[in-house]
Design an enzyme around this catalytic site. Structure first.
Site, short mmCIF file in Angstrom:
data_model
loop_
_atom_site.label_atom_id
_atom_site.label_comp_id
_atom_site.label_asym_id
_atom_site.label_seq_id
_atom_site.Cartn_x
_atom_site.Cartn_y
_atom_site.Cartn_z
N ASP A 8 0.85 -1.20 0.00
CA ASP A 8 0.00 0.00 0.00
C ASP A 8 0.88 1.24 0.00
OD1 ASP A 8 0.84 0.36 2.60
OD2 ASP A 8 -1.16 0.33 3.50
N HIS A 9 0.29 2.38 0.24
CA HIS A 9 1.00 3.66 0.09
C HIS A 9 2.12 3.88 1.10
CE1 HIS A 9 -2.29 4.22 2.91
NE2 HIS A 9 -1.68 5.26 3.40
N CYS A 65 2.40 -3.73 4.08
CA CYS A 65 1.66 -2.50 4.34
C CYS A 65 2.31 -1.86 5.58
CB CYS A 65 0.15 -2.73 4.49
SG CYS A 65 -0.37 -3.73 5.89
N GLY A 66 1.58 -1.06 6.33
CA GLY A 66 2.19 -0.42 7.49
C GLY A 66 2.62 -1.42 8.54
N THR A 67 1.69 -2.31 8.89
CA THR A 67 1.97 -3.35 9.88
C THR A 67 2.05 -4.75 9.29
OG1 THR A 67 -0.39 -3.64 10.26
CG2 THR A 67 0.76 -2.06 11.71
N VAL A 69 -0.66 -6.28 8.82
CA VAL A 69 -1.88 -6.92 9.32
C VAL A 69 -3.02 -6.84 8.32
CG1 VAL A 69 -3.66 -6.84 11.11
CG2 VAL A 69 -1.27 -6.57 11.75
N HIS A 98 6.09 -25.40 9.16
CA HIS A 98 4.99 -25.99 9.92
C HIS A 98 3.61 -25.66 9.35
CE1 HIS A 98 7.40 -26.63 13.92
NE2 HIS A 98 8.01 -27.13 12.85
N ARG A 132 2.95 -34.53 10.73
CA ARG A 132 1.93 -34.03 11.65
C ARG A 132 1.50 -32.61 11.29
NH1 ARG A 132 6.84 -33.25 14.07
NH2 ARG A 132 7.14 -31.38 15.36
N HIS A 133 2.38 -31.87 10.65
CA HIS A 133 2.02 -30.50 10.25
C HIS A 133 1.01 -30.51 9.11
CE1 HIS A 133 5.05 -29.19 12.99
NE2 HIS A 133 6.00 -29.86 12.34
C1 RB5 Z 1 -2.38 2.62 6.46
O1 RB5 Z 1 -2.48 3.79 7.20
C2 RB5 Z 1 -2.29 1.43 7.40
O2 RB5 Z 1 -3.49 1.24 8.06
C3 RB5 Z 1 -1.90 0.18 6.62
O3 RB5 Z 1 -0.67 0.39 5.99
C4 RB5 Z 1 -1.72 -1.08 7.44
O4 RB5 Z 1 -0.90 -0.87 8.52
C5 RB5 Z 1 -2.98 -1.78 7.80
O5 RB5 Z 1 -2.99 -2.86 8.40
#
Ligand code: RB5
Length: 153
Positions: A8-9, A65-67, A69, A98, A132-133
């Site tokens: 992403d950005h 992305c940022g995290t 997540v 695994h 097992r995995h």
């Molecule tokens: C963008 O601001 C941020 O939310 C995205 O990069 C990411 O961290 C989302 O999980």
């Protein structure tokens, strides 16, 4: 080997560095992410990479992305995808050995570029151990397929 990469950005610089790093190793990289730095909704890249992986067009995917997540959550909504967000090389390696992950994700706001390279290396060099995995991965995929799980232990 052919990989898809998406971002992403907030992860443009890290995406470009990891893409170049992979290409230096002779890996073909399909970039379905963005080079926009102002605004880009991460589910778009998460979905595009996941689609390519699930359809067998590439051998695996890298998402940033940022995290890590949001983009991994989006990817995991595509059937057949096992995307793992991680911040350390050990988890990256074990996620392949695994859990047979087919997408690795990380956060440009969380880790630095050298850790990102180590994560990618560990993940690429690892192999699924099966046994097992395999049983446990099959259980995960049963949940995806049926929204239920027969096993109780
Ligand atoms: C963008 O601001 C941020 O939310 C995205 O990069 C990411 O961290 C989302 O999980």
């Amino acid at each position: 080997m052919k990989l898809a990469i998406g971002n992403d950005h907030v992860a443009v610089d890290m995406k470009l560095e990891i893409k170049a790093y992979l290409e230096q190793k002779g890996i073909e990289v399909i970039d379905v992410g963005t080079d926009r730095r102002d605004h880009f909704n991460y589910p778009v890249s998460g979905y595009k990479v996941a689609r390519l992986v699930a359809d067998g067009q590439v051998d695996g995917g890298v998402l940033i992305c940022g995290t890590g997540v949001g983009i991994s959550l989006a990817a995991n909504k595509v059937h057949g995808i096992r995307a793992c967000v991680c911040s350390d090389p050990y988890t990256a390696r074990l996620s392949k050995q695994h859990n047979n992950t087919n997408i690795i994700a990380f956060g440009a706001r969380v880790i630095g570029i050298e850790t990102a390279k180590m994560i990618v290396d560990e993940w690429l060099n690892a192999s699924f151990e099966g046994g097992r995995h395999q049983t446990r991965v099959d259980m995960i995929m049963e949940i995806e397929r049926t929204q239920q799980l027969e096993a109780t232990e």
